[in-house]
Design an enzyme around this catalytic site. Structure first.
Site, mmCIF file in Angstrom:
data_model
loop_
_atom_site.group_PDB
_atom_site.id
_atom_site.type_symbol
_atom_site.label_atom_id
_atom_site.label_comp_id
_atom_site.label_asym_id
_atom_site.label_seq_id
_atom_site.Cartn_x
_atom_site.Cartn_y
_atom_site.Cartn_z
ATOM 1 N N THR A 18 0.654 -1.214 0.226
ATOM 2 C CA THR A 18 -0.248 -0.063 0.568
ATOM 3 C C THR A 18 0.529 1.515 0.031
ATOM 4 O OG1 THR A 18 0.266 0.016 2.134
ATOM 5 C CG2 THR A 18 -1.654 -0.962 1.013
ATOM 6 N N HIS A 19 1.955 0.822 0.243
ATOM 7 C CA HIS A 19 3.262 2.283 -0.178
ATOM 8 C C HIS A 19 2.693 3.015 -1.161
ATOM 9 C CE1 HIS A 19 6.092 -0.522 -1.020
ATOM 10 N NE2 HIS A 19 6.874 0.905 -1.791
ATOM 11 N N THR A 20 2.370 2.273 -2.417
ATOM 12 C CA THR A 20 2.947 3.256 -3.611
ATOM 13 C C THR A 20 1.782 3.664 -3.677
ATOM 14 O OG1 THR A 20 2.184 1.230 -4.558
ATOM 15 C CG2 THR A 20 3.674 1.018 -4.549
ATOM 16 N N SER A 21 0.473 3.975 -2.601
ATOM 17 C CA SER A 21 -0.872 4.603 -2.906
ATOM 18 C C SER A 21 -1.009 5.422 -2.389
ATOM 19 C CB SER A 21 -1.856 3.213 -2.573
ATOM 20 O OG SER A 21 -2.030 3.282 -1.567
#
Lengths: 256, 260
Positions: B31-34
């Protein structure tokens, strides 16, 4: 000790006796791949013409991105001028999806012509567009759109359900324009004067409109929508399709 | 008696329950790319007679922390195109690398680099749209400035969703709220671009940067400005906002602790 034991472990969580159970779930920051760029479109057909019109405002929230972002596209014509096109597509809702869809359909219509040596028929293109949309059934291209060519008007939903119609309004102000169209194109709630009392009243029959009447209705629909909807305004893009080709015109709308 | 010394001094399982290891292994998708991490704020741009000006400040924030104060957010491409980046800085560096390799590839081709700002904008919009469709967005909102195929000044925007639009003056982020009204007043639609001088456009952008510095909490008084004309790009990356004054503040009434 029994007190502590009773308190211990809510499910699998840490069961400190002093820990307050938190009901709040793990916060998820998810990415939403759509946005609404506002605007409205309207299509009306007569016996020998079809009109597709849209405003040119692009919005995000309360911001105006651009006052000149047309959303009615010519399909299958020259890349720059649109010359030679016989089909017009309009997409309202998420503009990035709209552009991608326009480019895909444009490619398909051109490839059809190169492969078969004849232009794609309107009904074939209508079905092909439905297939394109249905292919993305589980990641739909958002919002309503419609599409037409040579006097036929088709409208679609995001997953490809489609229908041929006489007239259709879509987009932000569709709920404002549709009842106006019901009354002025299909003559809903209009009766023949003096034909009777109550239920005996004879409904006025709908008949194909002339081109000038239809263009007048489109202009009236948009000037009214601009008054009551903040996402509609700036310019009206009016594209008329007849057997002689496509005519395009821009007219100013209110910019507030 | 607990015969395992390793557990001595630790919370007893029979009292406090088993240790919760769940934080160690994350389940579900990455989720860190979102969401963005280190971010740049507004980008602003104006067209003028014979070119385009683009400006950003030099700050990269980490949340509310002013983390890097000397970050160049205007990146040049070829002879006559500049991209101004707002949003995630690491994604900006990735895109910059992408553009650099494309520029090198183009320059090695027989015809030389002939990609103009319009082509560059189309490319970037497609990269953004592809990544959003993969649910792995590049968290940026960019302005692309330069010239189109006919040699006319070009200014267009593209964002993380692949949305594109253009106009005589554009701003991203906070600038869309604070700079655009100033620019619309200075350069109304009925005023042709041919009527706007380079000096006028540059001073308008400097005024906008000043207003943004006053009111955007994620901004700084150091900025970069690029003037793009047919002669090339005049890029200044170490400028300072000048003549700021809070003197007007004492005349503001209507909120705060004023009694009259």
């Amino acid at each position: 000790m029994t007190m502590l034991l009773n308190h211990a472990s809510h499910g699998d969580g840490i069961g400190y006796s002093f820990a307050q159970p938190t009901a709040a779930p793990v916060q998820q920051h998810s990415f939403y791949p759509y946005t609404d760029n506002g605007g409205s479109t309207l299509g009306i057909t007569g016996s020998d013409f079809a009109i597709l019109a849209g405003d040119t405002r692009s919005t995000s929230g309360y911001n105006i991105n651009s006052r000149m972002a047309p959303k009615v596209f010519k399909i299958g014509g020259d890349d720059e001028t649109g010359e030679g096109a016989q089909i017009v597509l309009s997409v309202v809702g998420f503009a990035a999806d709209g552009n991608a869809l326009k480019e895909r359909l444009d490619n398909i219509v051109k490839m059809y012509k190169y492969k078969h040596g004849k232009p794609m028929s309107v009904s074939a293109c209508a079905q092909r567009l439905s297939t394109i949309l249905y292919e993305k059934r589980f990641f739909p291209i958002t919002y309503t759109r419609f599409w037409e060519g040579k006097g036929a008007l088709y409208s679609y939903d995001p997953v490809g359900s489609y229908e041929r119609e006489q007239c259709r309004a879509a987009g932000a102000a569709s709920s404002l324009i549709t009842p106006f169209l019901d009354n002025q194109v299909n003559f809903k709630n209009q009766y023949v004067p003096g034909s009777g009392e109550g239920h005996a009243l004879e409904p006025k029959k709908a008949e194909p409109l002339s081109r000038s009447t239809a263009e007048g209705l489109v202009r009236d629909a948009f000037t009214s929508a601009v008054e009551r909807h903040i996402e509609v305004g700036d310019y009206l893009q009016l594209v008329t399709i007849t057997k002689d080709g496509i005519e395009e015109a821009f007219q100013p709308l209110k910019k507030d | 008696m607990d015969h395992f010394p390793g557990t001595w001094g630790r919370p007893r399982n029979d009292v406090y329950g088993a240790y919760d290891h769940s934080y160690l292994h994350t389940t579900g998708p990455k989720t860190h790319t979102s969401s963005p991490a280190v971010t740049g704020t507004s980008v602003i741009g104006v067209k003028f007679n014979g070119g385009v000006v683009l400006a950003t400040d030099n700050l990269a924030s980490y949340g509310s922390l002013a983390r890097f104060t000397d970050v160049k957010r205007l990146r040049t491409f070829g002879e006559n195109a500049v991209v101004g980046f707002g949003g995630d800085v690491s994604d900006m560096q990735y895109i910059d690398r992408l553009l650099e390799s494309m520029d090198i590839r183009e320059n090695y081709s027989s015809h030389g680099n002939m990609l103009n700002a319009k082509n560059l904008h189309t490319y970037l919009a497609k990269v953004f749209y592809k990544r959003r469709s993969e649910f792995n967005p590049l968290w940026n909102h960019v302005l692309v400035a330069g010239f189109d195929g006919e040699g006319k000044p070009f200014l267009s925007s593209a964002d993380l969703l692949g949305t594109t639009f253009s106009g005589p003056h554009l701003a991203t982020g906070f600038g869309a709220h604070l700079a655009v009204p100033i620019l619309r007043r200075l350069f109304p639609e009925e005023r042709p671009i041919e009527d706007i001088s380079k000096e006028e456009a540059v001073s308008a952008l400097k005024d906008c940067l000043k207003v943004l510095f006053y009111r955007d909490a994620r901004s700084i008084d150091k900025y970069s400005i690029a003037v793009i004309t047919k002669d090339g790009i005049d890029l200044k990356e170490d400028e300072q906002i000048e003549n700021q004054s809070w003197a007007f503040a004492e005349r503001i009434k209507g909120y705060g602790a004023q009694t009259k």
